[in-house]
Design a protein around this motif. Structure first.
Motif: not given
Length: 589
Positions: A340-341, A357-358, A559-561, A572-580
């Protein structure tokens, strides 16, 4: 405008617009600016002749210009420090720029042609200054990176010895009291048994005497009876009866005198009691010297030129030539299935991604974004890491267990963590050690395990006894062995960095506004990259905690990394809280 005059610009100039609103493009990059007039690019090179930082384009133009083509150009971190200007006392219009070997004094060019210096050999004072500066800078670096931390480590060991001695002596005193109490109990037990035995002995002897007394009583009764019998016969008148009746008295029964018990008292001395109880003593052996970790050998101070850089490129020494780009470029984006995130991202040796995800979903995808495997975990933040062997290690904070997933997809228990909840983990690229962020009731620590899961180090407090961590939800290791942890605390967040011995080096608390550090990683140049959930940005620090730039921000669509990771290709690989999704950026060149 940036001046070309080297004398007016000896100090690195950084572009810094942090005071402006976050949505302004100018606020997104903070870097060393090229010293060429009207050029705003990243000054990653340096001309030691002009004492100016240069971008790549200006460097090329500098080499082509007839006036500057012979200048010495190096990468910025090896630049020569400019000689401080000192006016000659004898020639106030001249600066001291030469050094007389025979006289061992600095002087100006006009002084060098005077009679007192005739025939003397002169050196470039700037060269001498640069060498001396580099030498003293090296010594200063040794103090900061080796002598101070090592000595503080020794002091910490001494303080631990203080505590250990107090604990040991208290333990000895408790043992002494326990031994004495045990001996007292044994004495009471033996005494009680001995007294009881005297009662038994007494009863036995009295019983024997009672029997003899009864025998005597029976014999006395017999004698009285015989006495009456004799008296009866003595009183009769018939003589015939007297001569015909024979009376005989039975002998007195034998009795024995009892053998009386005696008490054999033992003679105990103080030494006898000491031997029974034992005593404390200091072993007669030579004290062991405290181990001092030898200082790692440092390479000689070199000043690579542009020619050497080209040779370095030919030898594919990527690390030597890598530097920060003036801008960050988006390379591609993965859509990760079944999450989900994207709270955390790990990259294995083959470049495949592990994303979580969480909600406890942990998945592996290939380079094309295809799902390879999925497992259900206890969830969390930075709770998984890829190893040098290609395995994945992850924690279960609820079961308080560390697991390993091998390349053939077998899951095995690696370590139980007792009362502590493992909330973050990192597999060292230096030696394969496993660093784990732990938490329990109002306490937190970082524990180091070796590859086999044996505990080798615990880091919990600084040299002043203050707690280092509140909730270390993300953890990584720098190229110099420093342990970097994102201490998530929405009231007092900080990146806490300790050296490999566990001694606190620095804490980074952001750039003024509330700082909510999350995902953290490092690169081959020693940079520390950390997500700030509050400002939706990724900060770039040097390995000493100095803020360098905000390399990603809402302006780039971030947004909210939460999760960051640098792969072997320096992406650099970045995951964000609001998207998958996981977005890949290029920030080094």
């Amino acid at each position: 405008m940036i001046m070309k005059n080297a004398a007016l610009c000896p100090i690195p100039i950084y572009k810094d617009n942090m005071s402006k609103p976050f949505d302004e493009q100018a606020a997104m990059q903070h870097y060393l600016v090229c010293g060429t007039e009207n050029c705003q690019k990243n000054g990653q090179f340096y001309c030691n002749s002009c004492h100016l930082p240069l971008c790549e384009q200006c460097r090329d133009e500098h080499k082509k210009s007839p006036n500057t083509k012979n200048h010495e150009i190096v990468i910025y971190r090896h630049h020569k420090h400019q000689l401080p200007m000192e006016i000659c006392q004898d020639h106030p219009t001249r600066n001291k720029e030469l050094f007389c070997r025979e006289c061992s004094i600095p002087l100006c060019s006009k002084c060098s042609i005077m009679n007192e210096h005739k025939g003397h050999v002169f050196d470039d004072l700037e060269e001498i200054y640069a060498d001396k500066f580099a030498a003293w800078q090296g010594e200063f670096s040794k103090i900061q990176k080796y002598f101070l931390p090592t000595t503080k480590g020794l002091k910490s060991d001494i303080e631990e010895d203080f505590t250990e001695i107090k604990n040991i002596m208290e333990s000895i005193r408790i043992s002494m009291k326990t031994e004495a109490e045990s001996l007292k109990n044994l004495v009471d037990e033996v005494t009680s048994e001995s007294i009881e035995n005297t009662h038994i002995m007494e009863q036995s002897l009295l019983k024997m005497l009672k029997s003899q007394e009864s025998t005597c009583d029976d014999y006395i009764k017999y004698l009285w009876k015989m006495s009456d019998e004799f008296q009866k016969y003595l009183s009769i008148t018939n003589q015939t009866l007297l001569f015909t009746k024979t009376l005989k008295i039975q002998p007195i029964p034998e009795t024995t005198k009892p053998v009386l018990p005696v008490f054999s008292a033992s003679r105990f001395s103080k030494n006898d009691v000491t031997k029974l109880l034992g005593k404390a003593n200091v072993p007669n052996k030579t004290p062991e010297k405290r181990k001092i970790q030898p200082m790692e050998a440092e390479s000689a101070h070199t000043k690579p030129t542009e020619k050497q850089l080209e040779q370095s490129k030919e030898k594919s020494d990527v690390k030597q030539t890598l530097s920060l780009s003036s801008s960050v470029t988006k390379v591609r984006e993965y859509s990760v299935p079944d999450v989900d995130r994207t709270c955390h991202v790990s990259v294995d040796e083959s470049g495949r991604l592990w994303v979580s995800d969480d909600r406890g979903n942990l998945v592996q995808i290939d380079l094309q974004g295809n799902l390879l495997q999925k497992i259900q975990t206890g969830g969390g933040h930075g709770y998984h890491t890829a190893t040098q062997d290609g395995d994945l290690i992850y924690t279960d904070r609820h079961k308080k267990v560390i697991y390993r997933i091998t390349q053939d997809r077998k899951i095995a228990e690696l370590k139980k963590t007792g009362d502590w909840r493992p909330i973050s983990i990192h597999s060292s690229r230096i030696n394969g050690d496993i660093l784990v962020g732990m938490w329990k009731e109002r306490e937190a620590k970082v524990t180091r395990y070796n590859k086999a899961g044996k505990e080798v180090q615990n880091i919990q407090k600084d040299n002043q006894g203050q707690k280092l961590y509140s909730e270390p939800h993300y953890i990584t290791e720098d190229i110099n062995g420093d342990i970097c942890a994102s201490n998530i605390d929405f009231y007092d967040g900080a990146v806490v960095v300790v050296n490999k011995s566990g001694h606190h080096r620095f804490s980074y608390t952001g750039q003024g506004s509330e700082f909510w550090p999350c995902g953290i990683c490092t690169d081959v140049l020693g940079h520390i990259l950390v997500c700030d959930d509050n400002s939706s940005s990724v900060h770039l620090l040097d390995q000493d905690g100095g803020f360098m730039s905000v390399i990603l921000s809402p302006q780039q669509g971030i947004k909210r990394p939460r999760g960051v990771s640098v792969d072997d290709e320096n992406n650099l690989r970045v995951g964000q809280w609001i998207t998958n999704t996981v977005t890949v950026y290029k920030y080094l060149q």
